[in-house]
Design an enzyme around this catalytic site. Structure first.
Site, PDB file in Angstrom:
ATOM      1  CB  THR A  14      -4.920  10.290  12.262  1.00  0.00           C
ATOM      2  OG1 THR A  14      -5.027   9.681  10.556  1.00  0.00           O
ATOM      3  CG2 THR A  14      -5.861  10.411  12.523  1.00  0.00           C
ATOM      4  CG  HIS A  15      -3.172   6.063  12.038  1.00  0.00           C
ATOM      5  ND1 HIS A  15      -3.770   5.190  11.914  1.00  0.00           N
ATOM      6  CD2 HIS A  15      -4.165   6.196  10.933  1.00  0.00           C
ATOM      7  CE1 HIS A  15      -4.623   4.574  11.809  1.00  0.00           C
ATOM      8  NE2 HIS A  15      -4.852   5.217  11.564  1.00  0.00           N
ATOM      9  CB  SER A  57      25.233  14.383  24.292  1.00  0.00           C
ATOM     10  OG  SER A  57      26.119  13.395  24.163  1.00  0.00           O
ATOM     11  CE  LYS A  97      21.107  14.195  20.381  1.00  0.00           C
ATOM     12  NZ  LYS A  97      21.620  13.019  21.036  1.00  0.00           N
ATOM     13  CD  GLU A 148      14.312  11.907  26.019  1.00  0.00           C
ATOM     14  OE1 GLU A 148      14.650  11.301  26.373  1.00  0.00           O
ATOM     15  OE2 GLU A 148      14.617  13.027  25.205  1.00  0.00           O
TER      16      GLU A 148
END
Ligand code: ARG
Length: 456
Positions: free
Chosen positions: A155-156, A277, A283, A290
């Site tokens: 949470t948070h 990338s 990468k 996304e």
């Protein structure tokens, strides 16, 4: 051009090409729906004796040929014809001559377009529902497989309490199951026949609207011709169901992005669903997730768009409503491919179960369970919270976890502690939450089975 227009009679001059291009609709792919609507209308006109039966027969036969031309890609789109309705009528005239002119009896493009849109939305709801079902079932399988695999629950974005990976994945399955209900609900309200409403006031002919509804698979007929031609709330509902679905997927996508980072290290992305990338050779990026997250912006935009287009429109039909197709298409074009790729990608994610298990027990994640231990021995929870808070402070200063504190620290904090408190583990914490809706492996398996049964 004038003679091709269905409304050219009162016009002297032709239309500017600029105007034709600017005003053309976005319905060119919906020929099958439009023709189906016209076939049902023509049959009914013939049966009711509103047009001669032989001409109704000629229209139906001619429409079959027009349909064939569309199927085989033989139709050239002419923006000056404005929409698919006019294209079909003009093409029909090329096939059967003047009898084509009877098709539009007791019909306006205003009720015709409402019909078309309802058919399109209805179909899109069915596709969305099937796509959601596929993804939900994938998540049910994974939920079951990982019903006992621990991971940190957050949470948070702070480690909070251990949960199982299965429980976490099924949380998304539950959200998607409600999305599926939203599409079913949208379909139900869209599935009402508007044809017979005319331009706005109904039609002065003895139409058998029930017959048309039955032929086209509609549950019922509209009760108010102005409402039926003017409203597009079913488009807003569709866009809303799409937006909420995409927002749910977006949150899932965000989890995947985080889990795939070195910081979390919970998941390895399958190569087939990742990108690299152009500058950093090492990468591997979660671009699918996304983009799904990013496209939530588009889905929400479609909903805001249709509501804004409708807001303040005076009764009844206004040309603004032609824009509704953009929102139907826009929303579908975001959600459907997203569901499709998630259904393929999610089962291919490689979960790092060891790492998840290890992290699940860190950061004092069993503190609540230790407080609950005291509660079971009679201490009020609020007091137990304070006692364990003190132990967390102590562990923090010693740079260790709670289960690494010596028992003496516990004994000093409360006489209710016995040595068995050190036996509280991630697995025991999970197993303890054995109530409906809880993360205990047994409950997770039950929830997966129940959801699988619910989606059919
Ligand atoms: N092309 C219009 C639309 O898609 C249908 C025709 C509406 N009526 C009219 N008088 N232009 O909404």
């Amino acid at each position: 051009m004038t003679e091709q227009r269905t409304w050219g009679g009162r016009f002297e001059g032709g239309m500017e090409q600029l105007t034709a291009d600017y005003t053309a609709g976005m319905d060119r792919d919906f020929w099958a729906h439009d023709i189906a609507g016209s076939v049902a209308h023509a049959r009914m006109l013939g049966k009711q004796g509103i047009i001669p039966a032989d001409e109704a027969g000629a229209i139906v036969a001619g429409l079959a040929h027009v349909l064939q031309d569309f199927r085989e890609g033989r139709v050239t789109w002419r923006p000056e014809l404005e929409d698919i309705h006019t294209h079909v009528e003009v093409l029909l005239r090329e096939k059967i001559g003047d009898a084509a002119g009877r098709l539009h009896t007791a019909r306006s493009r205003n009720d015709q377009v409402a019909l078309l849109n309802r058919m399109v939305v209805r179909e899109a709801c069915d596709i969305a529902s099937d796509s959601l079902r596929a993804l939900i079932l994938v998540l049910c399988d994974l939920g079951e497989r990982h019903a006992a695999d621990p991971m940190p629950g957050y949470t948070h974005v702070q480690r909070a309490q251990p949960v199982t990976l299965g429980h976490h994945l099924l949380a998304y399955a539950e959200m998607l199951a409600r999305d599926r209900e939203r599409f079913a609900d949208c379909r139900k309200r869209a599935n009402v026949l508007p044809l017979g409403s005319g331009a706005l006031a109904g039609a002065p002919y003895p139409l058998d609207r029930e017959m048309v509804a039955a032929e086209l698979g509609f549950e019922g007929i509209s009760r108010n011709s102005m409402d039926a031609t003017a409203d597009r709330d079913f488009v807003a509902e569709f866009a809303s169901a799409c937006a909420i679905t995409q927002v749910h997927i977006s949150r899932f996508a965000e989890d995947i992005v985080l889990w795939a980072s070195a910081e979390y290290g919970f998941v390895t992305l399958p190569d087939g669903f990742a990108t690299g990338s152009s500058i950093m050779p090492q990468k591997k990026n979660a671009d699918v997730a996304e983009l799904a997250r990013g496209r939530a912006g588009r889905a929400i935009g479609e909903l805001v768009g249709i509501l804004t287009t409708m807001k303040g429109l005076p009764m009844s039909y206004d040309r603004d409503l032609q824009e509704d197709k953009a929102y139907i298409l826009g929303a579908s074009n975001v959600v459907l491919p997203t569901l499709r790729i998630f259904t393929a990608m999610v089962p291919a994610l490689a979960f790092n179960l060891e790492r998840m298990r290890q992290v699940a027990g860190l950061s004092f994640s069993l503190a609540t369970d230790i407080a609950d231990y005291l509660v079971q021995r009679g201490m009020p929870f609020r007091e137990a919270h304070g006692v364990v808070g003190g132990l967390v402070r102590e562990a923090e200063s010693r740079h260790c976890e709670l289960n690494e504190l010596p028992f003496e620290a516990y004994a000093a904090a409360s006489p209710l502690f016995a040595r068995e408190v050190l036996k509280i583990t991630v697995d025991s914490a999970l197993a303890a939450r054995d109530i409906p809706g809880g993360t205990a492996p047994r409950q997770v398996r039950l929830a997966a089975a129940a959801l699988r049964a619910a989606v059919g």
